[in-house]
Design an enzyme around this catalytic site. Structure first.
Site, PDB file in Angstrom:
ATOM      1  N   ASP A  54       0.858  -1.173   0.000  1.00 39.55           N
ATOM      2  CA  ASP A  54       0.000   0.000   0.000  1.00 39.55           C
ATOM      3  C   ASP A  54       0.896   1.226   0.000  1.00 39.55           C
ATOM      4  O   ASP A  54       1.883   1.275   0.737  1.00 39.55           O
ATOM      5  CB  ASP A  54      -0.873  -0.010   1.264  1.00 39.55           C
ATOM      6  N   LEU A  76       2.134   5.687 -10.281  1.00 42.07           N
ATOM      7  CA  LEU A  76       0.908   6.164 -10.915  1.00 42.07           C
ATOM      8  C   LEU A  76      -0.251   6.160  -9.933  1.00 42.07           C
ATOM      9  O   LEU A  76      -1.376   6.454 -10.288  1.00 42.07           O
ATOM     10  CB  LEU A  76       0.558   5.289 -12.133  1.00 42.07           C
ATOM     11  N   GLN A  79      -2.055   8.898  -4.975  1.00 43.68           N
ATOM     12  CA  GLN A  79      -1.819   8.976  -3.547  1.00 43.68           C
ATOM     13  C   GLN A  79      -0.540   9.785  -3.385  1.00 43.68           C
ATOM     14  O   GLN A  79       0.489   9.443  -3.942  1.00 43.68           O
ATOM     15  CB  GLN A  79      -1.649   7.528  -3.042  1.00 43.68           C
ATOM     16  N   SER A  80      -0.633  10.873  -2.661  1.00 46.21           N
ATOM     17  CA  SER A  80       0.473  11.827  -2.716  1.00 46.21           C
ATOM     18  C   SER A  80       1.673  11.491  -1.839  1.00 46.21           C
ATOM     19  O   SER A  80       2.795  11.834  -2.165  1.00 46.21           O
ATOM     20  CB  SER A  80      -0.041  13.197  -2.314  1.00 46.21           C
ATOM     21  N   THR A 102      -0.202  15.662 -13.224  1.00 45.24           N
ATOM     22  CA  THR A 102      -1.473  15.714 -13.936  1.00 45.24           C
ATOM     23  C   THR A 102      -1.813  17.122 -14.407  1.00 45.24           C
ATOM     24  O   THR A 102      -1.447  18.107 -13.751  1.00 45.24           O
ATOM     25  CB  THR A 102      -2.618  15.222 -13.021  1.00 45.24           C
ATOM     26  N   GLU A 104      -4.502  18.405 -14.047  1.00 51.41           N
ATOM     27  CA  GLU A 104      -5.374  19.013 -13.034  1.00 51.41           C
ATOM     28  C   GLU A 104      -4.618  20.057 -12.219  1.00 51.41           C
ATOM     29  O   GLU A 104      -5.209  20.912 -11.572  1.00 51.41           O
ATOM     30  CB  GLU A 104      -5.955  17.939 -12.107  1.00 51.41           C
ATOM     31  N   TYR A 126      -7.607  16.471  -4.914  1.00 52.59           N
ATOM     32  CA  TYR A 126      -6.741  15.576  -5.686  1.00 52.59           C
ATOM     33  C   TYR A 126      -5.570  16.360  -6.283  1.00 52.59           C
ATOM     34  O   TYR A 126      -4.411  15.982  -6.165  1.00 52.59           O
ATOM     35  CB  TYR A 126      -7.585  14.922  -6.797  1.00 52.59           C
ATOM     36  N   LYS A 130      -1.465  16.304  -5.579  1.00 51.62           N
ATOM     37  CA  LYS A 130      -0.528  16.084  -6.691  1.00 51.62           C
ATOM     38  C   LYS A 130       0.499  17.211  -6.775  1.00 51.62           C
ATOM     39  O   LYS A 130       1.606  17.012  -7.248  1.00 51.62           O
ATOM     40  CB  LYS A 130      -1.299  15.975  -8.007  1.00 51.62           C
TER      41      LYS A 130
HETATM   42  P1  GDP Z   1     -11.193  14.844 -14.941  1.00 48.60           P
HETATM   43  O1  GDP Z   1     -10.835  15.816 -16.020  1.00 48.60           O
HETATM   44  O2  GDP Z   1     -10.013  14.110 -14.419  1.00 48.60           O
HETATM   45  O3  GDP Z   1     -12.029  15.452 -13.855  1.00 48.60           O
HETATM   46  O4  GDP Z   1     -12.053  13.706 -15.690  1.00 48.60           O
HETATM   47  P2  GDP Z   1     -13.620  13.398 -15.745  1.00 48.60           P
HETATM   48  O5  GDP Z   1     -13.804  12.470 -16.888  1.00 48.60           O
HETATM   49  O6  GDP Z   1     -14.133  12.926 -14.423  1.00 48.60           O
HETATM   50  O7  GDP Z   1     -14.297  14.805 -16.069  1.00 48.60           O
HETATM   51  C1  GDP Z   1     -14.019  15.523 -17.237  1.00 48.60           C
HETATM   52  C2  GDP Z   1     -14.967  16.715 -17.343  1.00 48.60           C
HETATM   53  O8  GDP Z   1     -16.274  16.250 -17.635  1.00 48.60           O
HETATM   54  C3  GDP Z   1     -15.089  17.542 -16.048  1.00 48.60           C
HETATM   55  O9  GDP Z   1     -15.017  18.910 -16.371  1.00 48.60           O
HETATM   56  C4  GDP Z   1     -16.466  17.196 -15.536  1.00 48.60           C
HETATM   57  O10 GDP Z   1     -17.092  18.255 -14.801  1.00 48.60           O
HETATM   58  C5  GDP Z   1     -17.205  16.959 -16.843  1.00 48.60           C
HETATM   59  N1  GDP Z   1     -18.416  16.139 -16.679  1.00 48.60           N
HETATM   60  C6  GDP Z   1     -19.650  16.446 -17.138  1.00 48.60           C
HETATM   61  N2  GDP Z   1     -20.525  15.501 -16.803  1.00 48.60           N
HETATM   62  C7  GDP Z   1     -19.853  14.556 -16.103  1.00 48.60           C
HETATM   63  C8  GDP Z   1     -20.240  13.318 -15.494  1.00 48.60           C
HETATM   64  O11 GDP Z   1     -21.396  12.908 -15.522  1.00 48.60           O
HETATM   65  N3  GDP Z   1     -19.254  12.596 -14.891  1.00 48.60           N
HETATM   66  C9  GDP Z   1     -17.948  13.046 -14.851  1.00 48.60           C
HETATM   67  N4  GDP Z   1     -17.020  12.272 -14.246  1.00 48.60           N
HETATM   68  N5  GDP Z   1     -17.572  14.214 -15.400  1.00 48.60           N
HETATM   69  C10 GDP Z   1     -18.499  14.964 -16.026  1.00 48.60           C
END
Ligand code: GDP
Length: 319
Positions: A54, A76, A79-80, A102, A104, A126, A130
């Protein structure tokens, strides 16, 4: 193991590496996504061995690392606190360390497109964790001359993507529609834009980072950005449904003109308290120094994900 780890393992095994992975103990055995890698053992081209462990248990990590004595480490895990293991004296000079950073980190973006020099503005717990990992890696590289790289990867998807991420959520839904289910897909912010690439291209870039003369940080991105709405439209196109949009805000919906069927609606449950509206990476440095190239286009990514989900669903009623 994350889906990207599985894709990276597959790449390393095909290059002849002996791969050691860490999995957490759980009451049910959950290795279905890596079964195919075990099968690769019989090709004689490399191997994968799993150790219980872990990322939050430093004693356990130190013990695994001492035993395995790896030449390259790919962290990958989302977990920071992996500031362990750097202190491991004799062998740290030789190990090459990859840290999954990332896009993000750019959060509320300070410039468009984002490159290695764009300031970070994390917008989620998150991303904040990171950011700590990003800087501690830079710090150890400078303090101890370690070969350590941050890969700042923009969203990378594949048929193995977890079903709660928006891409996979959409392609799974489209597969259900293709097979005759009658349902509505609820999404959050369909205007968010992402730089989506294929995980297969990204793991090659990660590997390339650890093969250079000098350790540096690199952005891996496609250099294209697409709204969630477009991902929806392209996915439905794969099953010959033309999605049109009408209404605004919470009332916006995606429908098919020909039949009048509404396929997509908005549910504020999926909105985020602080959203990352637009991610668009500039991969110029990776292209130039790593000779890294994207091979799989956005359209091909969507095509593959929809096709694979239809295939899975056909073979598995419970899916
Ligand atoms: P992230 O970029 O790592 O957050 O990947 P995600 O696939 O979870 O989200 C990508 C984008 O899609 C974000 O801006 C979300 O707000 C948007 N989004 C819109 N609708 C949805 C949904 O139903 N599920 C998720 N996961 N994201 C959504």
């Amino acid at each position: 193991m994350t889906s990207t780890e599985n894709t990276e393992n597959q790449l390393l095994i095909s290059k002849g590496y002996m791969v050691h992975g860490i999995i957490r103990r759980s009451s049910s055995f959950n290795t279905s996504r890596i079964e195919h890698l075990y099968q690769d053992q019989h090709t004689g081209k490399g191997k994968m061995i799993l150790h219980y462990g872990d990322l939050t248990d430093s004693t356990n990590l130190v013990s695994i690392i001492s035993k395995v004595n790896p030449t390259e480490i790919y962290n990958l895990g989302a977990q920071s606190h992996v500031k362990v293991s750097f202190d491991m004296s004799e062998y740290t000079a030789n190990v090459r360390f990859y840290q999954a950073s990332t896009s993000e980190l750019y959060g509320k973006v300070q410039e468009v497109p984002q490159s290695e020099t764009t300031p970070f503005y994390p917008r989620s717990p998150y991303a904040l964790a990171k950011q700590f990992a990003y800087w501690i890696l830079v710090n150890y590289r400078e303090a101890y001359n370690m070969y350590a790289c941050n890969g700042i990867l923009f969203n990378h998807e594949s048929p193995r993507r977890g079903p709660t991420f928006v891409t996979r959520k959409i392609t799974r839904f489209v597969a259900r529609i293709a097979l005759g289910h009658k349902e509505v897909l609820y999404l959050g912010n369909i205007y968010a834009q992402r730089d989506w690439g294929h995980a297969k291209d990204y793991v090659e870039g990660m590997w390339l980072m650890l093969q250079q003369d000098k350790p540096e940080d690199y952005v891996l991105a496609t250099g294209e950005t697409h709204p969630v709405r477009e991902f929806v439209e392209k996915s439905f196109k794969e099953i010959n449904i033309d999605i049109k949009w009408r209404g605004e805000g919470l009332d916006e919906e995606g429908y098919e003109e020909k039949t009048g069927i509404v396929y997509v609606k908005i549910d504020p449950k999926y909105f985020r308290p602080t959203e990352v509206d637009l991610l668009l990476g500039n991969p110029a440095k990776a292209k130039k120094e790593l000779k890294w190239e994207i091979k799989i286009s956005f359209n091909d990514l969507v095509k593959e994900m929809v096709a694979k989900d239809i295939e899975y669903l056909k073979n598995n009623d419970q899916y």
